[in-house]
Design a protein around this motif. Sequence first.
Motif, short mmCIF file in Angstrom:
data_model
loop_
_atom_site.label_atom_id
_atom_site.label_comp_id
_atom_site.label_asym_id
_atom_site.label_seq_id
_atom_site.Cartn_x
_atom_site.Cartn_y
_atom_site.Cartn_z
N VAL B 15 -8.13 -0.53 -5.52
CA VAL B 15 -8.35 -1.37 -5.05
C VAL B 15 -9.37 -2.02 -4.48
O VAL B 15 -9.93 -3.26 -4.70
N ASP B 16 -9.74 -1.82 -3.33
CA ASP B 16 -9.42 -1.96 -1.97
C ASP B 16 -10.35 -1.89 -1.82
O ASP B 16 -11.89 -2.76 -1.63
N GLU B 17 -11.38 -0.69 -2.72
CA GLU B 17 -12.64 -0.58 -2.63
C GLU B 17 -13.45 -1.25 -3.34
O GLU B 17 -15.20 -1.30 -3.29
N THR B 18 -12.95 -1.90 -4.51
CA THR B 18 -13.24 -1.49 -6.20
C THR B 18 -12.80 -3.46 -5.66
O THR B 18 -14.70 -4.36 -5.91
N TYR B 19 -12.53 -4.22 -5.40
CA TYR B 19 -12.36 -5.77 -5.43
C TYR B 19 -11.91 -6.44 -4.23
O TYR B 19 -11.91 -7.39 -3.83
N GLY B 20 -12.00 -5.60 -3.23
CA GLY B 20 -11.73 -6.20 -2.17
C GLY B 20 -9.93 -5.81 -1.05
O GLY B 20 -9.33 -5.86 -2.12
N GLU B 21 -10.13 -6.97 -0.12
CA GLU B 21 -8.65 -6.40 0.97
C GLU B 21 -7.57 -7.76 0.00
O GLU B 21 -6.51 -7.29 -0.23
N LEU B 22 -7.79 -8.26 -0.41
CA LEU B 22 -7.15 -9.52 -0.38
C LEU B 22 -6.60 -9.14 -1.99
O LEU B 22 -5.20 -9.00 -1.94
N THR B 23 -7.36 -8.22 -2.94
CA THR B 23 -6.51 -8.46 -3.51
C THR B 23 -5.72 -6.86 -3.88
O THR B 23 -4.37 -6.94 -4.20
N SER B 24 -6.19 -6.12 -2.95
CA SER B 24 -5.61 -4.51 -2.48
C SER B 24 -4.13 -5.08 -1.85
O SER B 24 -3.67 -4.26 -2.12
N ARG B 25 -4.19 -6.03 -0.84
CA ARG B 25 -2.96 -6.28 -0.36
C ARG B 25 -1.71 -7.28 -1.27
O ARG B 25 -0.61 -6.77 -1.40
N ILE B 26 -2.03 -7.82 -2.76
CA ILE B 26 -0.99 -8.51 -3.29
C ILE B 26 -0.58 -7.21 -4.45
O ILE B 26 0.32 -6.76 -4.58
N PHE B 27 -1.55 -6.06 -4.38
CA PHE B 27 -1.61 -5.19 -5.16
C PHE B 27 -0.37 -4.49 -4.70
O PHE B 27 0.48 -3.77 -5.45
N THR B 28 -0.81 -4.04 -3.08
CA THR B 28 -0.07 -2.46 -2.82
C THR B 28 1.24 -3.40 -2.44
O THR B 28 2.94 -2.51 -3.14
N ILE B 29 1.59 -4.39 -2.76
CA ILE B 29 3.22 -5.11 -2.15
C ILE B 29 3.63 -4.88 -3.75
O ILE B 29 4.62 -5.01 -3.61
N LEU B 30 2.95 -5.86 -4.84
CA LEU B 30 3.86 -5.58 -5.58
C LEU B 30 4.02 -4.23 -6.51
O LEU B 30 5.19 -4.07 -7.39
N LEU B 31 3.23 -2.87 -6.01
CA LEU B 31 3.04 -2.22 -6.57
C LEU B 31 4.58 -1.41 -5.58
O LEU B 31 5.55 -0.84 -6.25
N ARG B 32 4.48 -1.82 -4.54
CA ARG B 32 5.98 -1.29 -3.76
C ARG B 32 7.19 -1.71 -3.59
O ARG B 32 8.35 -1.71 -4.07
N ARG B 33 7.21 -3.08 -4.22
CA ARG B 33 8.36 -3.91 -4.05
C ARG B 33 8.25 -4.07 -6.02
O ARG B 33 9.56 -4.24 -5.97
#
Lengths: 245, 681
Positions: B15-33
Amino acid sequence: MAGRGRGRPGGLKGVTWEYDPSIKLESKPIELFPPHPNLKRPAPLTDKEKREIGHYKRLQRQVHRGPLYTQPTKRDATAPAKTFGEDQFNRQYSTNPKADFDPFTGVETYSQRLQPKVNEIPKFSGRPFNKELFPKELWPALEGEAGNQVRKHLDRANEKKAAMMAGVKDKKPDDKHARVLEKLFSVPVDEDAEEVDEDQEQDAGIEVDSNFDDESMGGDYDAEQYFDNGEDNSEGEGGGGDDDY
Amino acid sequence: MSQSKHAVELCALLVDETYGELTSRIFTILLRRGRLTIPLLSKHTRLSPNKLRHGLAVLVQENLVYYHFDEDTNTTNYEANPEAAYMLVRSGKIVEIARSRYGDLAAEIVGNLFLSGHSTVKELVSGYIARLAEAEAMRKREERLANGNNGQSKTPVQAPAPHNPAGQMHSMLTELLESGLIQPLTGKIFLSPTDTYDKIAKKMLQDDFGGSIKGTKQKEDLKEKIRERLFNLRSEREWKSVGKKRPLNGNHANGINGSNKRRRLSNGAVNGDHYFEDDGTRLDPNMLVRINYEKCTVVLRNNRLVTLASNRIGATTAQVYEAGLRLIEKTVPRCRLDPRIDDVKDLPDGPVFSTMELTAALSKSVRTGTGIGSVSSDKIDTRKLEKAHKSRKRVDEAEVEGEASSDEDELMDDIAVANGNGNIPEIDPDSDGHGDDPFDDDDDIRKPSKRAKVTFQDHLPKPEAAENRENRMLQIKNHLLLLAGDDCGFLRKCGTQGLGQWTVDFEGITQYLQEEEMDTMLLERFGKVGHRLARMMRKLGKLDEKQLPNLALVRQKDVRTKLAEMQMAGVVDIQEVPRDSGRTTSRTIFLWYFDVERVSTILLDSIYKNMSRCFQRLDIERRRVQDVLALTERTDLLDEQPEKYMDTEQLNMLHEIEEKEESLLGHIGRLDELVAIFRDY
């Protein structure tokens, strides 16, 4: 319990507890990247794979130039990727670009005018969205209404203030009073509106900046040479700001 | 769905590679939590709610998160969709499928859908028209420039712009929808599968069972009803073929028109450049479409199977196989059935195609006469192959295998050697000759001396016209028999209509693929002995430690060392069975076993890790030459050739990084193939 089934009674094969004078302790640190024992070269890429990679890269490039991409804000790009815990993970990103402003590289220079623009938040203004598909609480972001709320809030505060002032200075409502009120209302209070308008402002801003640089500063004040011991100052006078021309 | 650490890392990187940092940070937390609301997300990411809303809007737009609005508490929960995030890595492959099948226009549509997540037909059409207009303007400008330079002498000949771009676009979209590569979407699709299930379960419970259920029978009943409801819901969402505008597939009234491909060719289009005529189809301009990943996986699987057939048997047979798979592709909406939606209990015999259909559908350019040598007919016993195998249970197959394999193997050897194209098929000694292993005792028939004498029959110089239809059909049938006779079980005969009906047991062949990949991995990591031990255990089940050395013909000590090594890697494990209540070591049986499922999970995880390391390496390599890359991204140099503005050193650096990117991305693509084999196919 776990080791019971290993089937190795008596420890490792051929190892005893007796003292062996011929044994030599290996004290050298092991290599950080020892050669791989079984490294093979992969087969060359086929044409199909090359095409696939081409498509992938093209798509990525298009997304990166598009409005939805947000650039990294990592403070230290070379920091190790491994982090321990959420706190450390979050701390490596900048939260407020103004607070994290780097005076050495952060000032925009004339040569940077052609760099691609940095998106801090994705821009939704350029394209239509089917709002029905989004949850209601995201609608303000899509419409750019997030700024409106702030504006409303501040308007209300201004009104209150005005009412208060009106209460105090009720006796002489003259031109001056009206002018002050007008000033208060016309103060640009909208953060988000600013952000949206930044595009247009940026170009103009650069112009002003560079003019300012050329005329009055002339490179006299160079932050990077501030603490140098004055020796370069003699030549610095002439050459300081030349890079920009 | 719980995700391993490495899977989370990979998805975040993608996600970071494609849509950038903001989305990736949100996505990571959603995946983890797991699922979170905006205030909680804000707490975990330290992002302002405004930023979060923007980031989440992007994620919803790209179908990367599900959301669920809870009316009771008036909150919206967001939940990550890791499957969609993983599919980002396949974007290149999917675009390539669209390009190779339907031409550049289809590739453009699919690419646009990747950019925008989902979009309406109207937007796609207007975007295309705008792009065409731009291209036209560009062409005119260049023309003017060229004319200015050369005088008016030269008038460059260029392909004229299609006269009806909107109609063309509509036809292409219809075609893609029919093929299933893209699908229409409704708002409900953003509800996560679990939420959908819960919602329906709740409603069912209220409506049909009066709020509560008793006993296992009612429970089962409810489950079945929910499943049916979900199934209907899914079929409602699927694209309904309009069907009237074009001749139906399998409509043989006009003899030749068997497939879309043929139809296109008869329209007078050039094969390489699919130029679509406007056939008057118009789609609802407000219909939303997005990419259907499930169907794309089906297509990828078919491609993989064709490659396998090409490696094992030959190029011509693979072409025949490809045509066959294309015939049944329409009726295979997804690779793996979801036990919660699909009826997994009594499955019908899979999709079927007949030899006649295939003959009609196969492109004329495929020379079916090549690829098979001939052998005098009395040397081949095809009885076993002609017999229709009705059963699809693995147990039955295993029973048949013992007696059938001898004949089939023989046939395989005979035919495979006589490969007329000169493509000597790769006969993998490991997969083919499992009879070579000492523990395999049905190795008494295959002897090289029994190999029949082979004469090559070359059809190549024969003119195409002379080849009549009957002959062609027979040749195709031979290819199909060859496929059915192979060890992998490419095809299974299941009927006699239309000169033989054929079906594909995807499960079996996928298992074959998995075993093959696993064997390669074991051989690389644990050598010959480890590989042999693992395969023995896979075939024979749990084995006593004392039996192993005898069976594997390896010394006890070596076996123990090897098994310990493999246990450390998690590949094999041990079970203790005490013979009495004392549980002494001497009175305990130690059983070693090889758990295929566990090994594939471990393997999958290490592949994820490997892929994320590749992405991280890519990032580092890019950062090293940041200056050069920044130059190519400058707004004034975007469309220029790098040769024009770079000096030699910079050019060298650029080529170097491009080479590195290509090799890393190529490696990732190959790893993705493995992931697909173990997870998706």
